[in-house]
Design a protein around this motif. Structure first.
Motif, PDB file in Angstrom:
ATOM      1  N   GLU A 107      -4.756  -1.111   5.470  1.00 26.77           N
ATOM      2  CA  GLU A 107      -4.506  -2.138   6.475  1.00 26.77           C
ATOM      3  C   GLU A 107      -4.740  -3.488   5.812  1.00 26.77           C
ATOM      4  OE1 GLU A 107      -5.609  -1.763  10.727  1.00 26.77           O
ATOM      5  OE2 GLU A 107      -6.892  -3.504  10.311  1.00 26.77           O
ATOM      6  N   SER A 108      -3.732  -4.347   5.890  1.00 26.97           N
ATOM      7  CA  SER A 108      -3.821  -5.652   5.239  1.00 26.97           C
ATOM      8  C   SER A 108      -4.729  -6.598   6.019  1.00 26.97           C
ATOM      9  CB  SER A 108      -2.427  -6.264   5.117  1.00 26.97           C
ATOM     10  OG  SER A 108      -1.955  -6.675   6.395  1.00 26.97           O
ATOM     11  N   VAL A 109      -4.936  -7.746   5.449  1.00 29.20           N
ATOM     12  CA  VAL A 109      -5.668  -8.809   6.147  1.00 29.20           C
ATOM     13  C   VAL A 109      -4.967  -9.103   7.464  1.00 29.20           C
ATOM     14  CG1 VAL A 109      -6.416 -11.213   6.012  1.00 29.20           C
ATOM     15  CG2 VAL A 109      -6.427  -9.768   3.958  1.00 29.20           C
ATOM     16  N   ASN A 110      -5.719  -9.226   8.529  1.00 36.34           N
ATOM     17  CA  ASN A 110      -5.129  -9.437   9.849  1.00 36.34           C
ATOM     18  C   ASN A 110      -4.590 -10.858  10.036  1.00 36.34           C
ATOM     19  OD1 ASN A 110      -5.769  -6.823  10.582  1.00 36.34           O
ATOM     20  ND2 ASN A 110      -7.671  -7.381  11.596  1.00 36.34           N
ATOM     21  N   ASN A 111      -3.546 -10.927  10.858  1.00 34.56           N
ATOM     22  CA  ASN A 111      -2.990 -12.210  11.305  1.00 34.56           C
ATOM     23  C   ASN A 111      -2.452 -13.085  10.167  1.00 34.56           C
ATOM     24  OD1 ASN A 111      -3.671 -11.959  14.218  1.00 34.56           O
ATOM     25  ND2 ASN A 111      -5.782 -11.966  13.425  1.00 34.56           N
ATOM     26  N   THR A 112      -1.985 -12.434   9.109  1.00 34.82           N
ATOM     27  CA  THR A 112      -1.394 -13.168   7.999  1.00 34.82           C
ATOM     28  C   THR A 112      -0.210 -12.392   7.446  1.00 34.82           C
ATOM     29  OG1 THR A 112      -3.558 -14.064   7.386  1.00 34.82           O
ATOM     30  CG2 THR A 112      -1.817 -14.262   5.767  1.00 34.82           C
ATOM     31  N   PHE A 113       1.002 -12.842   7.729  1.00 37.20           N
ATOM     32  CA  PHE A 113       2.212 -12.243   7.168  1.00 37.20           C
ATOM     33  C   PHE A 113       2.923 -13.289   6.317  1.00 37.20           C
ATOM     34  CE2 PHE A 113       1.969  -9.401  10.997  1.00 37.20           C
ATOM     35  CZ  PHE A 113       1.900  -8.195  10.313  1.00 37.20           C
ATOM     36  N   GLN A 115       2.650  -9.552   4.067  1.00 34.54           N
ATOM     37  CA  GLN A 115       1.676  -8.803   3.278  1.00 34.54           C
ATOM     38  C   GLN A 115       2.438  -7.752   2.478  1.00 34.54           C
ATOM     39  OE1 GLN A 115      -1.652  -9.237   3.052  1.00 34.54           O
ATOM     40  NE2 GLN A 115      -1.756 -10.914   4.536  1.00 34.54           N
ATOM     41  N   TRP A 116       1.884  -7.326   1.341  1.00 39.47           N
ATOM     42  CA  TRP A 116       2.586  -6.318   0.542  1.00 39.47           C
ATOM     43  C   TRP A 116       1.650  -5.239   0.025  1.00 39.47           C
ATOM     44  CZ3 TRP A 116       0.814  -6.005  -4.451  1.00 39.47           C
ATOM     45  CH2 TRP A 116       0.253  -7.162  -5.018  1.00 39.47           C
ATOM     46  N   VAL A 193       5.738  -6.341   4.002  1.00 36.74           N
ATOM     47  CA  VAL A 193       5.657  -6.235   5.466  1.00 36.74           C
ATOM     48  C   VAL A 193       5.596  -7.632   6.079  1.00 36.74           C
ATOM     49  CG1 VAL A 193       4.379  -5.238   7.397  1.00 36.74           C
ATOM     50  CG2 VAL A 193       4.345  -4.097   5.157  1.00 36.74           C
ATOM     51  N   THR A 194       6.482  -7.874   7.041  1.00 36.05           N
ATOM     52  CA  THR A 194       6.534  -9.200   7.668  1.00 36.05           C
ATOM     53  C   THR A 194       6.220  -9.181   9.163  1.00 36.05           C
ATOM     54  OG1 THR A 194       8.928  -8.943   8.006  1.00 36.05           O
ATOM     55  CG2 THR A 194       8.210 -10.075   5.997  1.00 36.05           C
ATOM     56  N   ALA A 195       6.131  -8.002   9.778  1.00 31.80           N
ATOM     57  CA  ALA A 195       5.796  -7.942  11.203  1.00 31.80           C
ATOM     58  C   ALA A 195       5.358  -6.532  11.575  1.00 31.80           C
ATOM     59  CB  ALA A 195       6.989  -8.361  12.065  1.00 31.80           C
ATOM     60  N   ASN A 196       4.553  -6.444  12.641  1.00 30.54           N
ATOM     61  CA  ASN A 196       4.072  -5.161  13.147  1.00 30.54           C
ATOM     62  C   ASN A 196       3.811  -5.344  14.638  1.00 30.54           C
ATOM     63  OD1 ASN A 196       2.740  -2.801  13.817  1.00 30.54           O
ATOM     64  ND2 ASN A 196       1.264  -2.887  12.133  1.00 30.54           N
ATOM     65  N   GLY A 202      -0.220  -5.327   8.082  1.00 27.64           N
ATOM     66  CA  GLY A 202       0.505  -4.217   7.500  1.00 27.64           C
ATOM     67  C   GLY A 202      -0.352  -2.970   7.519  1.00 27.64           C
ATOM     68  N   GLN A 203       0.240  -1.820   7.813  1.00 32.18           N
ATOM     69  CA  GLN A 203      -0.501  -0.562   7.885  1.00 32.18           C
ATOM     70  C   GLN A 203       0.339   0.562   7.274  1.00 32.18           C
ATOM     71  OE1 GLN A 203      -0.871  -0.733  12.191  1.00 32.18           O
ATOM     72  NE2 GLN A 203      -3.095  -1.002  12.033  1.00 32.18           N
ATOM     73  N   LEU A 204      -0.286   1.376   6.419  1.00 35.33           N
ATOM     74  CA  LEU A 204       0.372   2.519   5.794  1.00 35.33           C
ATOM     75  C   LEU A 204      -0.653   3.623   5.587  1.00 35.33           C
ATOM     76  CD1 LEU A 204       2.405   0.648   3.052  1.00 35.33           C
ATOM     77  CD2 LEU A 204       3.404   1.927   4.960  1.00 35.33           C
ATOM     78  N   SER A 205      -0.386   4.776   6.161  1.00 34.74           N
ATOM     79  CA  SER A 205      -1.276   5.907   5.969  1.00 34.74           C
ATOM     80  C   SER A 205      -0.936   6.646   4.678  1.00 34.74           C
ATOM     81  CB  SER A 205      -1.167   6.859   7.155  1.00 34.74           C
ATOM     82  OG  SER A 205      -1.842   8.056   6.883  1.00 34.74           O
ATOM     83  N   GLU A 206       0.327   6.965   4.497  1.00 35.10           N
ATOM     84  CA  GLU A 206       0.802   7.598   3.275  1.00 35.10           C
ATOM     85  C   GLU A 206       2.166   7.027   2.911  1.00 35.10           C
ATOM     86  OE1 GLU A 206      -0.524  10.127   1.056  1.00 35.10           O
ATOM     87  OE2 GLU A 206      -2.273   9.332   2.110  1.00 35.10           O
TER      88      GLU A 206
END
Length: 212
Positions: A107-113, A115-116, A193-196, A202-206
């Motif tokens: 999970e990337s830093v919150n509230n900042t797009f 993110q990669w 990642v530019t939006a969620n 940004g979030q990625l499990s696998e």
């Protein structure tokens, strides 16, 4: 694996060539090309070629060429490989996305797009399919994330191989999204990642990456 080389000249006359793998002769041929079989998938091999004349003399070895064979079918090229990121929140580092456990995640830093997230496959490989996952738990409600897929051979210059698009992750379908694209030779794969819609990060499990 196919090899080819230029003709060699000799005052007696060249009668053939020896194909050598790590110095050991694996084939002799009168042609100027040879296809080596019986190699293991996903393995680097080094080859040289020597010429032999009618008097039995053998030339010095050619320049060495090292090539890596294609990976075995259905091999996840990203599993356990080195990762990097634009940043992460708390303990949710990028390595969680290649550990084989769908319940851990980046999970990337919150509230900042934007993110990669990025993975180094270790060597240049042909890829054509990428699978993204979020934890399968129903607690992870349906969400749409907007991202693009970039790739590089040197980790510096990146090209976009899949343009920015929205991907919907739904617990009813195991929170999994599959993306296919034209076969591309790459070493580094980056997801930008530019939006969620479900969380401001940004979030990625696998992330699973396969050959075409």
């Amino acid at each position: 694996m196919s090899l080819a080389w230029s003709a060699s000249t000799d005052n007696v006359g060249v009668i053939g060539y020896q194909v050598r793998r790590s110095g050991a002769v694996v084939a002799t041929t009168s042609a100027r090309s040879y296809t080596v079989s019986g190699l293991n998938p996903g393995t680097a091999y080094t080859f040289t070629v020597t010429a032999q004349d009618a008097a039995g003399n053998v030339s010095p070895a050619s320049n060495a060429v090292t090539q890596t064979t294609d990976p075995a079918a259905n091999t996840n090229l990203a599993r356990g490989k080195s990762t990097s990121e634009s940043g992460h929140n708390q303990v949710y580092g990028s390595g969680n996305s290649v550990d084989g456990d769908a319940n851990t995640y980046w999970e990337s830093v919150n509230n900042t797009f934007p993110q990669w997230w990025q993975v180094d496959l270790g060597s240049a490989s042909g890829i054509g399919l990428l699978i993204m996952k979020l934890p399968p738990s129903s607690a992870w409600a349906t969400r749409t994330r907007t991202l693009s897929i970039l790739a590089s051979t040197d980790g510096s210059a990146f090209d976009t191989i899949v343009g920015s698009a929205g991907y919907t992750f739904n617990p009813a379908t195991a929170n999994t999204v599959t993306v296919t694209f034209a076969n591309t030779i790459v070493r580094y794969v980056r997801l930008n990642v530019t939006a969620n819609s479900g969380w401001p990060a940004g979030q990625l499990s696998e992330v699973e990456i396969y050959s075409a």
